[in-house]
Design an enzyme around this catalytic site. Structure first.
Site, PDB file in Angstrom:
ATOM      1  N   TYR A  44       0.811  -1.218   0.000  1.00 53.15           N
ATOM      2  CA  TYR A  44       0.000   0.000   0.000  1.00 53.15           C
ATOM      3  C   TYR A  44       0.850   1.277   0.000  1.00 53.15           C
ATOM      4  O   TYR A  44       0.300   2.371  -0.126  1.00 53.15           O
ATOM      5  CB  TYR A  44      -0.955   0.030   1.197  1.00 53.15           C
ATOM      6  CG  TYR A  44      -2.205  -0.817   1.030  1.00 53.15           C
ATOM      7  CD1 TYR A  44      -2.113  -2.177   0.784  1.00 53.15           C
ATOM      8  CD2 TYR A  44      -3.472  -0.261   1.147  1.00 53.15           C
ATOM      9  CE1 TYR A  44      -3.242  -2.962   0.646  1.00 53.15           C
ATOM     10  CE2 TYR A  44      -4.617  -1.046   1.014  1.00 53.15           C
ATOM     11  CZ  TYR A  44      -4.489  -2.395   0.765  1.00 53.15           C
ATOM     12  OH  TYR A  44      -5.621  -3.164   0.646  1.00 53.15           O
ATOM     13  N   LYS A  55       6.332 -13.871   3.079  1.00 54.04           N
ATOM     14  CA  LYS A  55       6.647 -14.696   1.907  1.00 54.04           C
ATOM     15  C   LYS A  55       8.147 -14.606   1.610  1.00 54.04           C
ATOM     16  O   LYS A  55       8.566 -14.224   0.502  1.00 54.04           O
ATOM     17  CB  LYS A  55       5.794 -14.207   0.722  1.00 54.04           C
ATOM     18  CG  LYS A  55       5.785 -15.121  -0.479  1.00 54.04           C
ATOM     19  CD  LYS A  55       4.806 -16.270  -0.393  1.00 54.04           C
ATOM     20  CE  LYS A  55       4.888 -17.183  -1.608  1.00 54.04           C
ATOM     21  NZ  LYS A  55       4.135 -18.429  -1.444  1.00 54.04           N
ATOM     22  N   ASP A  92       0.422 -18.424   2.162  1.00 53.70           N
ATOM     23  CA  ASP A  92      -0.440 -19.462   1.572  1.00 53.70           C
ATOM     24  C   ASP A  92      -0.766 -20.526   2.618  1.00 53.70           C
ATOM     25  O   ASP A  92      -1.918 -20.930   2.805  1.00 53.70           O
ATOM     26  CB  ASP A  92       0.206 -20.068   0.313  1.00 53.70           C
ATOM     27  CG  ASP A  92       1.703 -20.354   0.450  1.00 53.70           C
ATOM     28  OD1 ASP A  92       2.285 -20.056   1.519  1.00 53.70           O
ATOM     29  OD2 ASP A  92       2.296 -20.889  -0.509  1.00 53.70           O
ATOM     30  N   ASP A 104      -4.842  -7.338   4.877  1.00 56.96           N
ATOM     31  CA  ASP A 104      -6.145  -7.040   4.264  1.00 56.96           C
ATOM     32  C   ASP A 104      -6.838  -8.351   3.910  1.00 56.96           C
ATOM     33  O   ASP A 104      -7.997  -8.571   4.240  1.00 56.96           O
ATOM     34  CB  ASP A 104      -5.925  -6.172   3.017  1.00 56.96           C
ATOM     35  CG  ASP A 104      -7.234  -5.797   2.342  1.00 56.96           C
ATOM     36  OD1 ASP A 104      -8.201  -5.496   3.068  1.00 56.96           O
ATOM     37  OD2 ASP A 104      -7.287  -5.824   1.101  1.00 56.96           O
ATOM     38  N   ASP A 143     -10.109 -10.656   6.156  1.00 55.90           N
ATOM     39  CA  ASP A 143     -11.412 -11.058   5.593  1.00 55.90           C
ATOM     40  C   ASP A 143     -11.589 -12.569   5.676  1.00 55.90           C
ATOM     41  O   ASP A 143     -12.686 -13.060   5.948  1.00 55.90           O
ATOM     42  CB  ASP A 143     -11.538 -10.611   4.127  1.00 55.90           C
ATOM     43  CG  ASP A 143     -12.061  -9.177   3.996  1.00 55.90           C
ATOM     44  OD1 ASP A 143     -11.760  -8.347   4.879  1.00 55.90           O
ATOM     45  OD2 ASP A 143     -12.773  -8.891   3.015  1.00 55.90           O
TER      46      ASP A 143
HETATM   47  C1  IPM Z   1      -9.939  -2.486   4.541  1.00 52.50           C
HETATM   48  C2  IPM Z   1     -10.463  -2.105   3.188  1.00 52.50           C
HETATM   49  C3  IPM Z   1      -9.556  -1.054   2.580  1.00 52.50           C
HETATM   50  C4  IPM Z   1      -8.168  -1.628   2.448  1.00 52.50           C
HETATM   51  C5  IPM Z   1     -10.043  -0.546   1.228  1.00 52.50           C
HETATM   52  C6  IPM Z   1     -11.452  -0.019   1.306  1.00 52.50           C
HETATM   53  C7  IPM Z   1      -9.103   0.467   0.656  1.00 52.50           C
HETATM   54  O1  IPM Z   1     -10.581  -3.218   2.380  1.00 52.50           O
HETATM   55  O2  IPM Z   1      -9.912  -1.624   5.424  1.00 52.50           O
HETATM   56  O3  IPM Z   1      -9.591  -3.652   4.738  1.00 52.50           O
HETATM   57  O4  IPM Z   1      -7.867  -2.306   1.463  1.00 52.50           O
HETATM   58  O5  IPM Z   1      -7.374  -1.405   3.336  1.00 52.50           O
HETATM   59 MN    MN Z   2     -10.153  -5.082   3.359  1.00 52.11          MN
END
Ligand code: IPM
Ligand code: MN
Length: 355
Positions: free
Chosen positions: A140, A194, A226, A250, A254
């Site tokens: 990022y 990695k 992985d 990120d 999730d």
């Molecule tokens: C998160 C989101 C953000 C990220 C997006 C919306 C830019 O997915 O906070 O995890 O990728 O960091």
């Molecule tokens: Mn995210």
């Protein structure tokens, strides 16, 4: 009595619904606690703000966030609102995460009662780890700076010693305050990297192992991403604290959400040495905006994290316990798609009744 001024960003799509629900929970908590007051100051920011004013957030709103005791943010953004370069326009990561140097993105993954986990054999609390996602560099670092043209693009990943040291230390300090992994009670920090392929990750790993030496009371281990994706599904109870580069965090946060009833159960804190803000991990879900079915647990738990961060730990625990009870007693029920099937506001009311 302590008074905290909180900058509130209601966000886009489901954002305002979640914020209304969570603010009601915070109001109820401060009344019952009696030891502090919260003063909310609304800051408009996000995709709707971009459409109207050409920026995701005004300089005044950023200044208000800097001046506040903390910042409470709902999801922002809308996939339909994009910059001329084709990326989403209403996001605040650049101004808030990078701009305020909030280097630790703290993302707890915890299995609450009554939530539809696709995994079998886990009791509430049987999955309970926290991802510490490096939040200011990694891949990022190239946010908005990719180079190239129509046939090839490059985004460069940056890993620095200073940036890695501080986030790794943050992870070990977090482990010291926790009770260890659910499987064996061992305080453990797992570094995801990695280094079998990329030199930037080899540096991240080297620094992790150096810092680990300063924390003899915490077990340290490394794993490739992985393998980590598999392990967090097949053996999540082994994990306590995980630390990793930005994009890996990120993705894996999730994945973690998918094991505990969805991202609607996932709060996050963005924390630096001077400032911090708290928000759900998920996006603004335009498809269910205005329907009163978004699960407000992520926003409510983010509120609890914020209270914990400003020093109101017992109020934070009160919110978490009330949410736990509401879920256990079936008053706040989450369906297979991660939605609050009795309604967003009624879910908040079920929590408030238990505050
Ligand atoms: C998160 C989101 C953000 C990220 C997006 C919306 C830019 O997915 O906070 O995890 O990728 O960091
Ligand atoms: Mn995210």
């Amino acid at each position: 009595m302590k008074n905290y001024r909180i900058a509130v960003i209601p966000g886009d799509n489901i954002g305002p619904e979640l914020m209304k629900a969570a603010l009601a929970v915070l109001e109820a908590t401060q009344k019952v606690d009696g030891g502090f007051t919260l003063e909310f100051e609304t800051c408009l920011a996000g995709a709707a703000h971009y459409t109207e004013h050409g920026t995701a957030m005004s300089d005044e709103a950023i200044a208000a966030c800097r001046a506040a005791a903390s910042v409470f943010k709902a999801p922002v953004g809308d996939p339909a609102v994009r910059t001329p370069e084709g990326i989403e326009a209403g996001l605040l990561g650049g101004v808030l995460r990078t701009g305020l140097d909030l280097y630790a993105n703290v993302r707890p993954v915890k299995l609450y009662p009554g939530t539809p986990t696709p995994l079998h054999g886990y009791q509430p609390g049987g999955i309970d780890y926290v991802i510490i996602r490096e939040n200011t560099e990694g891949l990022y670092a190239s946010r908005g700076k990719g180079v190239g043209g129509p046939n090839a693009m490059a985004d460069t990943m940056i890993v620095t010693r200073a940036g890695t040291e501080r986030v790794v230390r943050f992870a070990f300090e977090a482990a010291k305050k926790r009770n260890g992994a659910p499987a064996d009670g061992v305080r453990r920090v797992t570094c995801v990297e990695k280094s079998n392929v990329l030199r930037s990750f080899a540096l991240f790993r080297e620094i992790f192992l150096e810092i680990a030496g300063e924390y003899p009371g915490v077990e340290a281990e490394t794993i490739y991403p992985d393998a980590a994706a598999q392990a967090l599904v097949m053996n999540p109870a082994h994990y306590d604290v995980l630390v990793m580069e930005n994009l890996l965090g990120d993705i894996l946060s999730d994945l973690g959400g998918g094991t505990i009833g969805g991202l609607g159960m996932c709060p996050g804190g963005n924390i630096g040495d001077q400032y911090a803000y708290f928000e759900p991990v998920h996006g603004s879900a335009p498809d269910i905006a205005g329907l009163d079915i978004a699960n407000p647990a992520s926003q409510i738990l983010a509120g609890a994290m914020m209270l914990d961060h400003i020093g109101e730990e017992s109020a934070a625990r009160r919110i978490e316990s009330a949410l736990w009870l509401a879920l256990e007693e079936g008053e706040l029920s989450i369906d297979e798609r991660g939605r609050a099937n009795r309604g967003t506001m009624s879910a908040a009311e079920a929590v408030i009744a238990r505050i």
